[in-house]
Design an enzyme around this catalytic site. Structure first.
Site, mmCIF file in Angstrom:
data_model
loop_
_atom_site.group_PDB
_atom_site.id
_atom_site.type_symbol
_atom_site.label_atom_id
_atom_site.label_comp_id
_atom_site.label_asym_id
_atom_site.label_seq_id
_atom_site.Cartn_x
_atom_site.Cartn_y
_atom_site.Cartn_z
ATOM 1 N N HIS A 134 -2.496 1.117 6.831
ATOM 2 C CA HIS A 134 -2.912 1.059 5.431
ATOM 3 C C HIS A 134 -3.122 2.468 4.900
ATOM 4 O O HIS A 134 -3.495 3.380 5.644
ATOM 5 C CB HIS A 134 -4.196 0.246 5.273
ATOM 6 N N HIS B 127 -5.830 1.882 -4.351
ATOM 7 C CA HIS B 127 -4.939 1.347 -3.321
ATOM 8 C C HIS B 127 -4.552 -0.090 -3.639
ATOM 9 O O HIS B 127 -5.164 -0.748 -4.482
ATOM 10 C CB HIS B 127 -5.570 1.443 -1.926
ATOM 11 N N CYS C 136 0.806 -1.228 0.000
ATOM 12 C CA CYS C 136 0.000 0.000 0.000
ATOM 13 C C CYS C 136 0.839 1.278 0.000
ATOM 14 O O CYS C 136 0.619 2.180 -0.819
ATOM 15 C CB CYS C 136 -0.978 -0.016 1.170
#
Length: 396
Positions: free
Chosen positions: A356, A368, A308
């Site tokens: 994240h 993402h 990520c």
């Protein structure tokens, strides 16, 4: 949205190695699937609900992603520390060579004095002394040395002190490197264990259960899309009000010329800054969109796969902006704004441990790299529910 936190969790190649720990994790997963039957005699086929399995798998993936960020941080620290160790070793080698040269020069003076019969310093004792300067002071030898000899002694003493200092620094740096490598290996093992447990848990499901699990996921995504549409509507309404207010202000009576001029100037400056950000953000988004379909791989920074924070870092790099490697650092690399004020290009962070991140593209959507086993994709910022959204940061 959870309050923004500046705290940073303590510091995190390859995958797929099976270890006793992984075997234990797999056994734990199998046990979980059978424990209901054991607890309830007469219900031999009783198993955890799909919701329980889904939650467990999601938790394992999230823990793996959190460990991945620690792995990324440890990788970065290890690389920097290895460079420092190498530099210090080179410096120690250079200083040791100079120290040896100074020692040889002192030896040549001692030999010359011996040949002429002059009273010579005890060179061997001097060279072995813990503190050469104290040795000379105590034996009153400095008063008997020539200017050139004194210069050689001073050079030797200085080089000895500097060399010892660098040796200590190198030893400490090597110890730090060893610790960073240990953190790296620990984070790597944690990621592997969590992923292995999730895979093992999923492997116990029947085809019918997997289909139902997929249906549950679709329902969640539909709800996430609905909430994204609501956010997009709110942002559009706020933008419309802002535009209307600006238009009203620009058409104010001429009697307020001075005030209107000042407001116009401020608006112009703001617009210029906004335009600059929007231009860079567009480049970052274009890069991220070009990565859609590439696999999530923990620790990866492209070009064929990403985790990520590796994706967001690469996207903004394409726009000429350098972001730190990990989510823990990226969250501090800009200005925090509310979700309602999010603009395309902003970074959306998730979970209390900031493990994240996604790149906001507008209309409640982001790009993402979701999790292990998934691919870079466009998705609602509510993909995991509203409660997991931690903060929004505008890089700059």
């Amino acid at each position: 949205m959870a309050s923004h936190r500046k705290s940073r969790p303590g510091g995190t190649t390859g995958a797929g190695l099976r270890t006793p720990a992984l075997a234990t994790a797999a056994l734990t997963s199998i046990t979980m699937l059978s424990q209901t039957a054991e607890a309830a005699p007469g219900t031999a086929h009783a198993r955890p609900s799909l919701e329980e399995v889904e939650k467990k798998v999601d938790d394992l993936y999230r823990q793996a992603e959190s460990a991945t960020e620690k792995y990324d941080a440890a990788t970065e620290r290890t690389g920097k520390q290895r460079g420092r160790v190498d530099a210090l070793r080179d410096e120690v080698a250079r200083r040791t060579a100079r120290l040896n040269k100074a020692r040889d020069e002192l030896g040549s003076f001692a030999a010359a004095q011996y040949r002429t019969g002059a009273a010579a310093p005890d060179t061997a004792t001097f060279l072995l002394a813990d503190n050469p300067q104290d040795y000379f002071d105590q034996t009153q030898l400095m008063s008997r040395l020539t200017t050139r000899e004194k210069s050689a002694v001073d050079a030797y003493i200085g080089e000895q002190a500097a060399t010892m200092k660098k040796r200590r620094e190198a030893a400490q740096s090597l110890q730090t490197l060893t610790e960073s490598q240990h953190e790296l290996q620990t984070a790597k093992s944690t990621v592997q264990q969590k992923l292995a447990s999730a895979r093992e848990l999923l492997s116990q499901l029947t085809a019918q259960e997997k289909a139902r699990l997929a249906a549950i996921e679709r329902e969640k995504q539909q709800e996430a899309a609905r909430k994204a549409a609501e956010l997009a509507k709110q942002q559009a309404e706020a933008q419309q009000k802002s535009t209307s207010s600006s238009s009203s202000g620009s058409s104010s009576p001429t009697g307020s010329a001075s005030s209107g001029s000042s407001a116009s100037s401020g608006s112009s400056a703001s617009s210029g800054s906004s335009g600059s950000y929007d231009t860079k953000a567009a480049k970052a988004i274009a890069f991220a969109r070009a990565q859609i379909g590439k696999p999530y791989v923990w620790g990866a920074t492209g070009p064929d796969s990403y985790d990520c924070s590796g994706l967001t870092q690469a996207a903004w790099k394409a726009a000429g902006v350098t972001l730190p490697r990990t989510t823990y650092d990226q969250v501090n690399a800009g200005t925090t704004v509310s979700l309602a004020d999010a603009r395309p290009g902003d970074l959306i962070f998730f979970y209390d441990d900031i493990s994240h991140v996604g790149l906001y593209i507008g209309n409640g959507m982001m790009i993402h790299a979701p999790k292990p086993g998934a691919y870079v994709r466009e998705e609602s910022v509510y993909y995991g529910g509203e409660s997991i959204i931690h903060s929004v940061v505008r890089p700059g």
